[in-house]
Design an enzyme around this catalytic site. Structure first.
Site, PDB file in Angstrom:
ATOM      1  N   ASN A   1       0.834  -1.209   0.000  1.00  0.00           N
ATOM      2  CA  ASN A   1       0.000   0.000   0.000  1.00  0.00           C
ATOM      3  C   ASN A   1       0.865   1.253   0.000  1.00  0.00           C
ATOM      4  O   ASN A   1       1.999   1.227   0.489  1.00  0.00           O
ATOM      5  CB  ASN A   1      -0.880  -0.004   1.258  1.00  0.00           C
ATOM      6  CG  ASN A   1      -1.802   1.204   1.338  1.00  0.00           C
ATOM      7  OD1 ASN A   1      -2.415   1.589   0.338  1.00  0.00           O
ATOM      8  ND2 ASN A   1      -1.912   1.807   2.513  1.00  0.00           N
TER       9      ASN A   1
ATOM     10  N   HIS B   1       0.710   5.240   1.387  1.00  0.00           N
ATOM     11  CA  HIS B   1      -0.043   6.093   2.313  1.00  0.00           C
ATOM     12  C   HIS B   1       0.602   7.484   2.327  1.00  0.00           C
ATOM     13  O   HIS B   1       1.821   7.601   2.423  1.00  0.00           O
ATOM     14  CB  HIS B   1      -0.019   5.476   3.721  1.00  0.00           C
ATOM     15  CG  HIS B   1      -0.874   6.232   4.689  1.00  0.00           C
ATOM     16  ND1 HIS B   1      -2.251   6.196   4.656  1.00  0.00           N
ATOM     17  CD2 HIS B   1      -0.547   7.086   5.696  1.00  0.00           C
ATOM     18  CE1 HIS B   1      -2.731   6.989   5.606  1.00  0.00           C
ATOM     19  NE2 HIS B   1      -1.716   7.534   6.246  1.00  0.00           N
TER      20      HIS B   1
END
Ligand code: GAR
Length: 189
Positions: A108, A110
């Site tokens: 991911n 972020h």
């Protein structure tokens, strides 16, 4: 071996586009076998279609459970031969079904320096807190929210006179450099 990757997104898709461009110019040795979007109508769908990337649009509300929703996605990923998943503005927690199908293979991005400012509106959270340095984190996904092992980080200074918008645009610029570079390195290991 060249990888087959999936990109998951929920919104605008500028990170999807940065990854697609890095694939296109050979910086990332992979093909994007599938773009998964959980928000019908999101701008990323048009970007993927324009780029000729196969797209799966699935709304959580159309499934009786998170498990059924993720089983549908996992089946599509397996059918496309996907071996890595990169979340790029996918605003939904990944559940056990996908984590078990892709152990240590879901990453991911972020828009903050984790472990600070997890969750939604991380750029706004950092801006309102008055931090002088924020940034971007790329990390493996686990069952928590923005909690998995960190792979790469880059700092972005908050300048005098910054607004949320100017800060956001510098963070996005950093994301568009760091994510493709990090994916390329990870897939080359
Ligand atoms: C990016 O800033 C990404 O870091 C963030 O959503 C934005 C998506 O932009 N992700 C999160 O906040 C995940 N917690 P994009 O759709 O233009 O790539």
């Amino acid at each position: 071996m060249s990888h087959k990757i999936a990109v998951f997104a929920s919104g605008n898709g500028t990170n999807f586009q940065a990854i697609d461009e890095a694939v296109g110019c050979g910086e990332i040795d992979a093909t994007i076998a599938l773009m998964v979007c959980d928000q019908p109508g999101a701008a990323v769908i048009g970007r993927a279609e324009k780029a000729g990337v196969k797209t799966l649009v699935v709304a959580r509300k159309d499934f009786p459970s998170k498990r059924a929703f993720e089983e549908k996605i996992a089946a599509a990923l397996k059918a496309c031969g996907v071996d890595y998943i990169f979340l790029a503005g996918y605003m939904r927690l990944i559940g056990k079904t996908l984590l078990n199908a892709y152990p240590h293979r879901i990453v991911n991005i972020h828009p903050a320096l984790l472990p600070s400012f997890t969750g939604l509106d991380a750029i706004g959270q950092a801006f309102r807190k008055g931090v002088k340095v924020t940034g971007v984190t790329i990390h493996y996904v686990d069952e928590g929210m923005d909690t998995g092992p960190i792979i790469a980080q880059a700092a972005v200074p908050v300048k005098d006179g910054d607004t949320i918008e100017t800060l956001e645009s510098r963070i996005h610029e950093m994301e568009h450099q760091l994510y493709p570079k990090t994916i390329a390195k990870l897939l080359a290991e």
